[in-house]
Design a protein around this motif. Sequence first.
Motif, PDB file in Angstrom:
ATOM      1  N   GLY A 106     -10.921 -33.246  31.503  1.00  0.00           N
ATOM      2  CA  GLY A 106     -11.732 -34.166  30.715  1.00  0.00           C
ATOM      3  C   GLY A 106     -13.031 -33.579  30.206  1.00  0.00           C
ATOM      4  O   GLY A 106     -13.650 -34.142  29.308  1.00  0.00           O
ATOM      5  N   GLN A 107     -13.456 -32.455  30.777  1.00  0.00           N
ATOM      6  CA  GLN A 107     -14.673 -31.775  30.346  1.00  0.00           C
ATOM      7  C   GLN A 107     -14.394 -30.286  30.210  1.00  0.00           C
ATOM      8  O   GLN A 107     -13.530 -29.737  30.899  1.00  0.00           O
ATOM      9  CB  GLN A 107     -15.816 -31.993  31.345  1.00  0.00           C
ATOM     10  N   ASP A 119      -6.742 -35.815  23.586  1.00  0.00           N
ATOM     11  CA  ASP A 119      -5.797 -35.362  24.605  1.00  0.00           C
ATOM     12  C   ASP A 119      -6.485 -34.560  25.709  1.00  0.00           C
ATOM     13  O   ASP A 119      -5.864 -34.240  26.722  1.00  0.00           O
ATOM     14  CB  ASP A 119      -4.674 -34.534  23.970  1.00  0.00           C
ATOM     15  N   ARG A 120      -7.779 -34.236  25.529  1.00  0.00           N
ATOM     16  CA  ARG A 120      -8.525 -33.472  26.535  1.00  0.00           C
ATOM     17  C   ARG A 120      -9.719 -34.227  27.100  1.00  0.00           C
ATOM     18  O   ARG A 120     -10.426 -33.681  27.974  1.00  0.00           O
ATOM     19  CB  ARG A 120      -9.025 -32.157  25.933  1.00  0.00           C
ATOM     20  N   ASN A 154      -8.345 -26.068  34.244  1.00  0.00           N
ATOM     21  CA  ASN A 154      -9.570 -26.621  33.673  1.00  0.00           C
ATOM     22  C   ASN A 154      -9.372 -26.978  32.201  1.00  0.00           C
ATOM     23  O   ASN A 154      -8.864 -26.166  31.420  1.00  0.00           O
ATOM     24  CB  ASN A 154     -10.715 -25.618  33.797  1.00  0.00           C
ATOM     25  N   TYR A 155      -9.757 -28.201  31.866  1.00  0.00           N
ATOM     26  CA  TYR A 155      -9.751 -28.694  30.483  1.00  0.00           C
ATOM     27  C   TYR A 155      -8.346 -28.701  29.880  1.00  0.00           C
ATOM     28  O   TYR A 155      -8.169 -28.485  28.680  1.00  0.00           O
ATOM     29  CB  TYR A 155     -10.707 -27.855  29.626  1.00  0.00           C
ATOM     30  N   PHE A 167      -3.328 -39.941  20.420  1.00  0.00           N
ATOM     31  CA  PHE A 167      -4.318 -39.773  21.481  1.00  0.00           C
ATOM     32  C   PHE A 167      -5.675 -40.374  21.146  1.00  0.00           C
ATOM     33  O   PHE A 167      -6.465 -40.672  22.035  1.00  0.00           O
ATOM     34  CB  PHE A 167      -4.503 -38.281  21.789  1.00  0.00           C
ATOM     35  N   THR A 168      -5.994 -40.534  19.878  1.00  0.00           N
ATOM     36  CA  THR A 168      -7.332 -40.924  19.462  1.00  0.00           C
ATOM     37  C   THR A 168      -7.506 -42.434  19.331  1.00  0.00           C
ATOM     38  O   THR A 168      -8.513 -42.896  18.796  1.00  0.00           O
ATOM     39  CB  THR A 168      -7.677 -40.258  18.120  1.00  0.00           C
ATOM     40  N   GLU A 169      -6.550 -43.223  19.817  1.00  0.00           N
ATOM     41  CA  GLU A 169      -6.658 -44.682  19.787  1.00  0.00           C
ATOM     42  C   GLU A 169      -6.959 -45.214  21.181  1.00  0.00           C
ATOM     43  O   GLU A 169      -6.467 -44.671  22.186  1.00  0.00           O
ATOM     44  CB  GLU A 169      -5.372 -45.309  19.256  1.00  0.00           C
TER      45      GLU A 169
END
Length: 236
Positions: A106-107, A119-120, A154-155, A167-169
Amino acid sequence: QHLTSNCSNYNLPGVITGLSYSPNETLVYASSQNDNTIYAYNISDLSHHVQTYGGNSSSQASSRFSLNTPRKTVQDCQGGFWVADNLNYRLLHYPVNSNVSDIVLGQSDFNSNLPGISDRQFLFPTSIALDKNCTVMFVGDENRVLRFRAPFNNYSSAEGVLGFDRFTENNASSSSFNRIFSLNFEDFNNGSGRLYILDRGNNRIISGITTISTSTGSYPLSCSNSTSLLTSTQTC
């Protein structure tokens, strides 16, 4: 709040937002929201904790050592565990016998805490469900469910999303989700079992979802790009 066993109460500071057990059921992990700490207890003696994780009550700085409103934890097959670090907008993994995290999802690094919808990235991760083989992980993130596949680095990017076509909704609705509270598997192993989603804002529990959206289209939930949920030997 109290952790209770054998009719005895053991005080824990703050509001408890998650409980989980180690794979061999010798330890229980309790997430405390108020002091941003996870407490580990021996099942055989719940009178005092044997390890703590996080504990940044005076500062919300993001790091390998800190947590900000930890939610659900889930144990992996090696004895470590994952935690949904809600207000740092990330998932952290702790290896066995260590209170220093070694993987962040997530980071882009352990010191960042930017929310996002991709998605990340996570907006408000609350819950985690890991299959018995520790190869597939679902993450409840506000109004959507992301699916990740091992190896978890990671990430890492999620390979699929439930509730939306992309993914962007993330808009809450009765046709998708509204404030996901918890995820759980029912004997999920070798492709069997169900994923249960506690859809708090819609006052319901959902199971039996059959499709998942990926960057290349929608597929049956048990498959993604001709790859089964757990292995690469089966096809859709």
